[in-house]
Design a protein around this motif. Structure first.
Motif, PDB file in Angstrom:
ATOM      1  N   ILE A  25     -22.673  20.232  37.947  1.00  0.00           N
ATOM      2  CA  ILE A  25     -22.943  21.659  38.151  1.00  0.00           C
ATOM      3  C   ILE A  25     -23.899  21.857  39.309  1.00  0.00           C
ATOM      4  CG2 ILE A  25     -23.962  23.713  37.109  1.00  0.00           C
ATOM      5  CD1 ILE A  25     -22.938  22.698  34.422  1.00  0.00           C
TER       6      ILE A  25
ATOM      7  N   PHE B 258     -19.058  27.111  33.752  1.00  0.00           N
ATOM      8  CA  PHE B 258     -20.122  27.456  34.691  1.00  0.00           C
ATOM      9  C   PHE B 258     -19.581  27.398  36.115  1.00  0.00           C
ATOM     10  CE2 PHE B 258     -22.078  25.234  31.104  1.00  0.00           C
ATOM     11  CZ  PHE B 258     -22.897  26.230  30.624  1.00  0.00           C
ATOM     12  N   TYR B 259     -20.201  28.186  36.991  1.00  0.00           N
ATOM     13  CA  TYR B 259     -19.844  28.158  38.413  1.00  0.00           C
ATOM     14  C   TYR B 259     -20.985  27.508  39.180  1.00  0.00           C
ATOM     15  CZ  TYR B 259     -16.185  31.590  37.359  1.00  0.00           C
ATOM     16  OH  TYR B 259     -15.098  32.239  36.860  1.00  0.00           O
ATOM     17  N   GLY B 260     -20.731  26.329  39.708  1.00  0.00           N
ATOM     18  CA  GLY B 260     -21.751  25.594  40.433  1.00  0.00           C
ATOM     19  C   GLY B 260     -22.205  26.286  41.701  1.00  0.00           C
TER      20      GLY B 260
ATOM     21  N   ASN C  61     -23.163  33.172  31.777  1.00  0.00           N
ATOM     22  CA  ASN C  61     -23.542  31.847  31.262  1.00  0.00           C
ATOM     23  C   ASN C  61     -24.252  31.023  32.330  1.00  0.00           C
ATOM     24  OD1 ASN C  61     -22.470  32.309  28.741  1.00  0.00           O
ATOM     25  ND2 ASN C  61     -20.557  31.230  29.159  1.00  0.00           N
ATOM     26  N   THR C  62     -23.760  31.089  33.534  1.00  0.00           N
ATOM     27  CA  THR C  62     -24.372  30.347  34.635  1.00  0.00           C
ATOM     28  C   THR C  62     -25.774  30.853  34.912  1.00  0.00           C
ATOM     29  OG1 THR C  62     -22.173  30.018  35.595  1.00  0.00           O
ATOM     30  CG2 THR C  62     -24.060  29.612  37.021  1.00  0.00           C
ATOM     31  N   CYS C  63     -25.952  32.161  34.899  1.00  0.00           N
ATOM     32  CA  CYS C  63     -27.272  32.763  35.114  1.00  0.00           C
ATOM     33  C   CYS C  63     -28.266  32.299  34.061  1.00  0.00           C
ATOM     34  CB  CYS C  63     -27.166  34.272  35.058  1.00  0.00           C
ATOM     35  SG  CYS C  63     -27.379  35.070  36.624  1.00  0.00           S
TER      36      CYS C  63
ATOM     37  N   LEU D  80     -24.561  29.024  40.750  1.00  0.00           N
ATOM     38  CA  LEU D  80     -25.818  28.400  40.321  1.00  0.00           C
ATOM     39  C   LEU D  80     -26.680  27.999  41.510  1.00  0.00           C
ATOM     40  CD1 LEU D  80     -27.401  27.269  37.810  1.00  0.00           C
ATOM     41  CD2 LEU D  80     -26.282  25.108  38.319  1.00  0.00           C
TER      42      LEU D  80
END
Length: 72
Positions: free
Chosen positions: A2, A11-13, A54-56, A16
């Motif tokens: 990630i 998740f979006y790397g 979710n990533t946040c 992120l």
């Protein structure tokens, strides 16, 4: 994976990495405003809102996230 910006199903790397980059360099602008702008850009590119949230949550506190209306 990630942290290196590699895509993950939950998740979006790339998102992120952008949040982590601006987290400590806000230059007087509120962190919530900057993250809102970044999130809007990703939403315009058809990224999933739930996955962005979710990533946040990996980087930001729940109090900070509560002040980002675009992700609610």
């Amino acid at each position: 994976m990630i942290e290196k910006g590699i895509s993950h199903p939950h998740f979006y790397g790339d998102f992120l990495k952008k949040i982590k980059k601006v987290k400590y360099k806000t230059n007087g602008v509120s962190l919530q405003h900057i993250v809102s702008l970044i999130a809007q850009d990703f939403l315009n590119r058809k990224y999933n809102k739930h996955i962005l949230k979710n990533t946040c949550s990996l980087v930001l506190s729940s109090e900070t996230m509560a002040n980002i209306p675009i992700l609610l």
